[in-house]
Design an enzyme around this catalytic site. Structure first.
Site, PDB file in Angstrom:
ATOM      1  N   HIS A 109      21.834   1.517  16.991  1.00  0.00           N
ATOM      2  CA  HIS A 109      21.457   2.181  18.236  1.00  0.00           C
ATOM      3  C   HIS A 109      19.935   2.168  18.327  1.00  0.00           C
ATOM      4  O   HIS A 109      19.259   3.169  18.112  1.00  0.00           O
ATOM      5  CB  HIS A 109      22.000   3.606  18.280  1.00  0.00           C
ATOM      6  CG  HIS A 109      23.382   3.682  18.837  1.00  0.00           C
ATOM      7  ND1 HIS A 109      23.660   3.425  20.168  1.00  0.00           N
ATOM      8  CD2 HIS A 109      24.565   3.965  18.256  1.00  0.00           C
ATOM      9  CE1 HIS A 109      24.960   3.564  20.379  1.00  0.00           C
ATOM     10  NE2 HIS A 109      25.539   3.874  19.238  1.00  0.00           N
ATOM     11  N   TYR A 143      21.606  -8.002  37.637  1.00  0.00           N
ATOM     12  CA  TYR A 143      21.429  -6.579  37.925  1.00  0.00           C
ATOM     13  C   TYR A 143      20.594  -6.424  39.182  1.00  0.00           C
ATOM     14  O   TYR A 143      19.500  -6.987  39.267  1.00  0.00           O
ATOM     15  CB  TYR A 143      20.708  -5.877  36.777  1.00  0.00           C
ATOM     16  CG  TYR A 143      21.533  -5.633  35.537  1.00  0.00           C
ATOM     17  CD1 TYR A 143      22.833  -6.122  35.411  1.00  0.00           C
ATOM     18  CD2 TYR A 143      21.005  -4.918  34.467  1.00  0.00           C
ATOM     19  CE1 TYR A 143      23.571  -5.893  34.268  1.00  0.00           C
ATOM     20  CE2 TYR A 143      21.746  -4.688  33.318  1.00  0.00           C
ATOM     21  CZ  TYR A 143      23.031  -5.180  33.225  1.00  0.00           C
ATOM     22  OH  TYR A 143      23.770  -4.959  32.084  1.00  0.00           O
ATOM     23  N   GLU A 160      14.228  13.982  17.198  1.00  0.00           N
ATOM     24  CA  GLU A 160      15.400  14.579  17.837  1.00  0.00           C
ATOM     25  C   GLU A 160      15.082  15.795  18.696  1.00  0.00           C
ATOM     26  O   GLU A 160      15.910  16.191  19.526  1.00  0.00           O
ATOM     27  CB  GLU A 160      16.436  14.932  16.776  1.00  0.00           C
ATOM     28  CG  GLU A 160      17.034  13.692  16.120  1.00  0.00           C
ATOM     29  CD  GLU A 160      18.081  14.020  15.072  1.00  0.00           C
ATOM     30  OE1 GLU A 160      19.019  13.217  14.907  1.00  0.00           O
ATOM     31  OE2 GLU A 160      17.954  15.073  14.412  1.00  0.00           O
TER      32      GLU A 160
END
Length: 468
Positions: free
Chosen positions: A168, A372, A445
């Site tokens: 990720h 896109y 985070e």
């Protein structure tokens, strides 16, 4: 997707396929947000004022308390998903976690949309109101992680026939975790919620191998933006180019449309010592490459309609003394409006074909259908909701120009008004944070809370929840 690189413009919106030159034209329309191509965020405060914060209501304090209470759980979700990343159309584990979570909260859940997508619908009990859609993308990238974390990815799989690491590296694990937290908090305020919330967990934003289809386009084709049809759609993207606490947005054109094209030039083979005996497709191709740039430099009002035409692949010939029969060019087009997009595509075809014809050859232009469209934030929606973001983020910046990378959130925003905004997740003292898509991409985070609070307040304010 998007990421403003604070020190220099070096972040790439799409995964870079180093093997493209030796394979058929890939599905390369995808592009995760890429903000490194924007100006440094700190400079924006001096150029464009941000709106005043919208007044707070009691429901906002409740939402903030709920966000604080769920933060630890949100980070656990993020770390678990980060440790078990899945490529586009393979997000079975992630989709299963999402679906079970939504079902446990009382959402009406639809699974298997566009292969692995999940949609959850929750009707509020606080009175009539609009339908609001919120989107999070779930897929990872074919990148081998180089970050020393206890939950670092060790996953390997195959991509286009090659073994690759999976990571990720663009923050989609953060997006899923944030939206799972949104789901739980919204369900907990169901009695105060007006209208309906539709949560879209999307696969395959980062593109797919040859022969596969998916992503936002297929979700729309399969009816995600209907029954009930949203009145607006919201999305966010984390960016390592901005520090924790920074949230940014832009009304109007925000990210470029992405089109991929291939030009096949046909000539006539001859010996390199006697070029007059044939037609040189490489010379024709070189003339096409240079002339295509005049579409931007001489035919486009770049103050109003910026655009990019890039030829990234030029293949022709196999030996130094043989003029080949053909050559191939592969390129990308970036534009910010549908009319200009259509005009530039038309001119690329005209220039390539006419140059080849004038040099006694021929050229055929093929456009990849997996393109896109430009991502255009609805101006009225942005102006209405920007004060909400200002309430949740004291470091809110209005971007002064769009980014040239692309994002398939545009397919949702082409159906209903959309607002896509960006959340910083770099450590405040990190002046050279690795860009999104890097194997060294790292998430501070604490940034997730800013995305969570922003999205929760948007849901409450747009639906009018918590009002008499």
């Amino acid at each position: 997707m998007l990421f403003f690189k604070r020190t220099q413009s070096r972040f790439f919106a799409e995964p870079i396929d180093l093997n493209l030159s030796r394979r058929a034209l890939l599905h390369v329309g995808c592009a995760c947000a890429a903000f490194s191509l924007m100006r440094p965020v700190a400079a924006l405060a001096q150029s464009i004022p941000t709106p005043a914060a919208a007044p707070a209501r009691p429901i906002h304090a409740k939402l903030d308390q709920a966000a604080k209470a769920i933060e630890a759980k949100m980070l656990e979700w993020r770390r678990d998903i980060h440790q078990h990343p899945e490529l586009g159309n393979q997000e079975k584990r992630t989709a299963g976690i999402v679906a079970e979570h939504l079902k446990s909260l009382g959402y009406e859940v639809r699974e298997g949309v566009a292969t692995t997508g999940v949609v959850g619908v929750l009707k509020g009990e606080g009175g009539p109101g609009p339908v609001i859609a919120v989107r999070a993308d779930m897929d990872a990238l074919p990148v081998a992680e180089q970050v020393d974390l206890p939950f670092a990815s060790k996953v390997k799989t195959r991509w286009n026939g090659e073994e690759v690491g999976v990571m990720h590296a663009c923050g989609h694990d953060c997006h899923v975790a944030i939206q799972m937290a949104v789901a739980e908090i919204v369900a907990g305020m169901r009695k105060e919620l007006r209208g309906t919330v539709k949560l879209i967990f999307q696969p395959a934003e980062e593109g797919l191998p040859i022969g596969e289809t998916g992503g936002a386009r297929v979700m729309v084709e399969q009816g995600v933006m209907a029954d009930p049809k949203p009145d607006a759609v919201f999305g966010l993207h984390v960016s390592s180019a901005a520090p924790v606490g920074v949230v940014s947005y832009r009304p109007g054109p925000t990210m470029a449309g992405s089109d991929t094209f291939k030009i096949v030039v046909k000539g006539r083979q001859t010996h390199g010592a006697v070029p007059w005996g044939g037609v040189d497709p490489i010379t024709i191709g070189a003339t096409i490459v240079t002339t295509l740039q005049t579409i931007i430099s001489r035919e486009t009002d770049i103050q109003r309609n910026p655009a990019v035409v890039t030829i990234g692949i030029f293949k022709g010939g196999q030996r130094q003394n043989i003029i080949s029969d053909s050559a191939e060019l592969v390129g990308t087009l970036r534009t910010y409006s549908e009319p200009h997009r259509a005009q530039v595509k038309k001119r690329i075809g005209e220039i390539a074909e006419n140059i080849a014809r004038g040099m006694n050859g021929s050229a055929e232009v093929a456009w990849n259908e997996f393109a896109y469209p430009p991502l255009v934030n609805d101006v009225a929606l942005v102006e209405k909701m920007a004060p909400t973001l200002a309430r949740t983020s004291p470091k809110l910046f209005r971007l002064d120009h769009p980014a040239s990378p692309s994002e398939d959130f545009s397919f949702f925003a082409n159906v209903v008004p959309g607002l896509f905004f960006f959340v910083g997740i770099a450590a405040p003292d990190d002046k050279n944070a690795a860009p999104n898509h890097s194997p060294r991409f790292r998430v501070e985070e604490a940034g997730l809370m800013h995305g969570l609070r922003g999205m929760l307040h948007l849901v409450a304010d747009y639906t009018g929840s918590g009002t008499d």
